[in-house]
Scaffold this motif. Structure first.
Motif, PDB file in Angstrom:
ATOM      1  N   PRO A   1      14.696   0.682  10.916  1.00  0.00           N
ATOM      2  CA  PRO A   1      13.427   0.099  10.456  1.00  0.00           C
ATOM      3  C   PRO A   1      13.056   0.475   9.029  1.00  0.00           C
ATOM      4  N   GLU A   2      13.258   1.722   8.661  1.00  0.00           N
ATOM      5  CA  GLU A   2      12.899   2.151   7.308  1.00  0.00           C
ATOM      6  C   GLU A   2      13.788   1.491   6.264  1.00  0.00           C
ATOM      7  N   GLU A   3      15.088   1.427   6.541  1.00  0.00           N
ATOM      8  CA  GLU A   3      15.989   0.784   5.584  1.00  0.00           C
ATOM      9  C   GLU A   3      15.726  -0.715   5.505  1.00  0.00           C
ATOM     10  N   ARG A   4      15.355  -1.329   6.621  1.00  0.00           N
ATOM     11  CA  ARG A   4      15.056  -2.759   6.599  1.00  0.00           C
ATOM     12  C   ARG A   4      13.873  -3.050   5.677  1.00  0.00           C
ATOM     13  N   LEU A   5      12.806  -2.278   5.807  1.00  0.00           N
ATOM     14  CA  LEU A   5      11.652  -2.491   4.938  1.00  0.00           C
ATOM     15  C   LEU A   5      12.003  -2.185   3.488  1.00  0.00           C
ATOM     16  N   ALA A   6      12.763  -1.109   3.263  1.00  0.00           N
ATOM     17  CA  ALA A   6      13.157  -0.756   1.893  1.00  0.00           C
ATOM     18  C   ALA A   6      14.039  -1.845   1.296  1.00  0.00           C
ATOM     19  N   GLY A   7      14.961  -2.388   2.096  1.00  0.00           N
ATOM     20  CA  GLY A   7      15.836  -3.448   1.601  1.00  0.00           C
ATOM     21  C   GLY A   7      15.081  -4.727   1.300  1.00  0.00           C
ATOM     22  N   LEU A   8      14.143  -5.097   2.160  1.00  0.00           N
ATOM     23  CA  LEU A   8      13.334  -6.296   1.919  1.00  0.00           C
ATOM     24  C   LEU A   8      12.438  -6.109   0.699  1.00  0.00           C
ATOM     25  N   ARG A   9      11.963  -4.897   0.494  1.00  0.00           N
ATOM     26  CA  ARG A   9      11.163  -4.627  -0.702  1.00  0.00           C
ATOM     27  C   ARG A   9      12.016  -4.778  -1.957  1.00  0.00           C
ATOM     28  N   LEU A  10      13.232  -4.233  -1.942  1.00  0.00           N
ATOM     29  CA  LEU A  10      14.128  -4.371  -3.083  1.00  0.00           C
ATOM     30  C   LEU A  10      14.412  -5.836  -3.372  1.00  0.00           C
ATOM     31  N   LEU A  11      14.648  -6.590  -2.318  1.00  0.00           N
ATOM     32  CA  LEU A  11      14.955  -8.007  -2.466  1.00  0.00           C
ATOM     33  C   LEU A  11      13.769  -8.764  -3.065  1.00  0.00           C
ATOM     34  N   THR A  12      12.572  -8.494  -2.548  1.00  0.00           N
ATOM     35  CA  THR A  12      11.369  -9.169  -3.035  1.00  0.00           C
ATOM     36  C   THR A  12      11.068  -8.790  -4.479  1.00  0.00           C
ATOM     37  N   GLU A  13      11.138  -7.503  -4.780  1.00  0.00           N
ATOM     38  CA  GLU A  13      10.815  -7.039  -6.125  1.00  0.00           C
ATOM     39  C   GLU A  13      11.853  -7.471  -7.150  1.00  0.00           C
ATOM     40  N   HIS A  14      13.083  -7.667  -6.687  1.00  0.00           N
ATOM     41  CA  HIS A  14      14.115  -8.122  -7.609  1.00  0.00           C
ATOM     42  C   HIS A  14      13.827  -9.543  -8.076  1.00  0.00           C
ATOM     43  N   ALA A  15      13.403 -10.401  -7.147  1.00  0.00           N
ATOM     44  CA  ALA A  15      13.111 -11.787  -7.498  1.00  0.00           C
ATOM     45  C   ALA A  15      11.760 -11.933  -8.183  1.00  0.00           C
ATOM     46  N   ALA A  16      10.766 -11.191  -7.714  1.00  0.00           N
ATOM     47  CA  ALA A  16       9.400 -11.334  -8.236  1.00  0.00           C
ATOM     48  C   ALA A  16       8.753  -9.966  -8.335  1.00  0.00           C
ATOM     49  N   PRO A  17       9.018  -9.230  -9.417  1.00  0.00           N
ATOM     50  CA  PRO A  17       8.457  -7.886  -9.557  1.00  0.00           C
ATOM     51  C   PRO A  17       6.936  -7.879  -9.420  1.00  0.00           C
ATOM     52  N   GLY A  18       6.433  -6.998  -8.567  1.00  0.00           N
ATOM     53  CA  GLY A  18       5.003  -6.889  -8.329  1.00  0.00           C
ATOM     54  C   GLY A  18       4.532  -7.615  -7.087  1.00  0.00           C
ATOM     55  N   GLN A  19       5.371  -8.482  -6.516  1.00  0.00           N
ATOM     56  CA  GLN A  19       4.939  -9.321  -5.407  1.00  0.00           C
ATOM     57  C   GLN A  19       4.837  -8.556  -4.096  1.00  0.00           C
ATOM     58  N   TRP A  20       5.658  -7.535  -3.914  1.00  0.00           N
ATOM     59  CA  TRP A  20       5.619  -6.770  -2.657  1.00  0.00           C
ATOM     60  C   TRP A  20       4.260  -6.112  -2.463  1.00  0.00           C
ATOM     61  N   SER A  21       3.680  -5.612  -3.536  1.00  0.00           N
ATOM     62  CA  SER A  21       2.365  -4.975  -3.439  1.00  0.00           C
ATOM     63  C   SER A  21       1.238  -5.994  -3.389  1.00  0.00           C
TER      64      SER A  21
END
Length: 224
Positions: A121-141
């Protein structure tokens, strides 16, 4: 425990050895990371039911892993299977004096490995955050994070960045000092660039909803 620093030169394997146009090849980790960081869409190649399938998808990365995601219904994201992932940027057409010498200025990375389905679960959230921030920095927050139902419908794969190779082509045509130079024809490079445009609001937004700063500041900036 702190992970050991990664070697700056990627190991050369039978799959990553440059056999053609070796002068355009690189095994520098910095070149691989620069190409990955300049884009956010990759092509995932995998064999499904005995047939090759190539799927475009977004990605994110850390130093060791490339993360890809998609629907749990996608057979191409089954995990535990050999894959090849490519990322390519086209920087211009190389227009020579002869058609044979035409080419493309480009930056390309090819990653080989076995796709690992991420279940922690922790790696899944961390990986999805990396993916989201890579495409659109700032969007995860800024945006709502995925809930349990959405996470259950999402597959996240991780592919090691250990086995990869890079090719980069820059510069003018190669026939400037050959017999075709006497033809008197124009030759050179037609550059290709792309940039982010002006944000277009969803028509369903309430009037006066401001464009978030992290989105607005990308308008007009170069992509790739």
């Amino acid at each position: 425990m702190t992970a050991e620093p990664l070697p700056r030169v990627l190991p050369v394997t039978d799959r990553t050895r440059h056999r053609r146009l070796r002068e355009q090849g690189s095994h520098e980790r910095a070149d691989l990371e620069a190409i990955l960081d300049a884009g956010f869409v990759c092509h995932l190649g995998v064999v499904v039911d005995g047939r090759p399938v190539v799927v475009p998808t977004v990605y994110g990365r850390d130093e060791r892993w490339l993360y890809l995601h998609g629907s749990v219904a996608s057979r191409s994201l089954a995990g535990d299977t050999p894959v090849c992932v490519t990322v390519t940027h086209v920087d211009g057409l190389v227009l020579a004096r002869s058609v044979f010498e035409h080419g493309v200025n480009y930056r390309s990375a090819m990653i080989h490995g076995t796709a690992r389905k991420v279940t922690d679960p922790e790696e899944r959230l961390a990986g999805l955050r990396l993916l989201t921030e890579h495409a659109a920095p700032g969007q995860w927050s800024y945006a709502r994070r995925p809930d349990r139902r959405e996470l259950a419908a999402t597959t996240l794969l991780a592919v090691s960045l250990q086995e990869a190779s890079v090719k980069i082509r820059t510069g003018a045509p190669d026939d400037g000092d050959g017999p075709d130079a006497a033809l008197g024809l124009w030759a050179g490079v037609l550059p290709l660039t792309s940039a982010w445009g002006t944000p277009e609001p969803d028509p369903a937004l309430p009037p006066g909803t401001a464009v978030p700063e992290h989105v607005a500041r990308r308008a007009g900036t170069r992509h790739g």
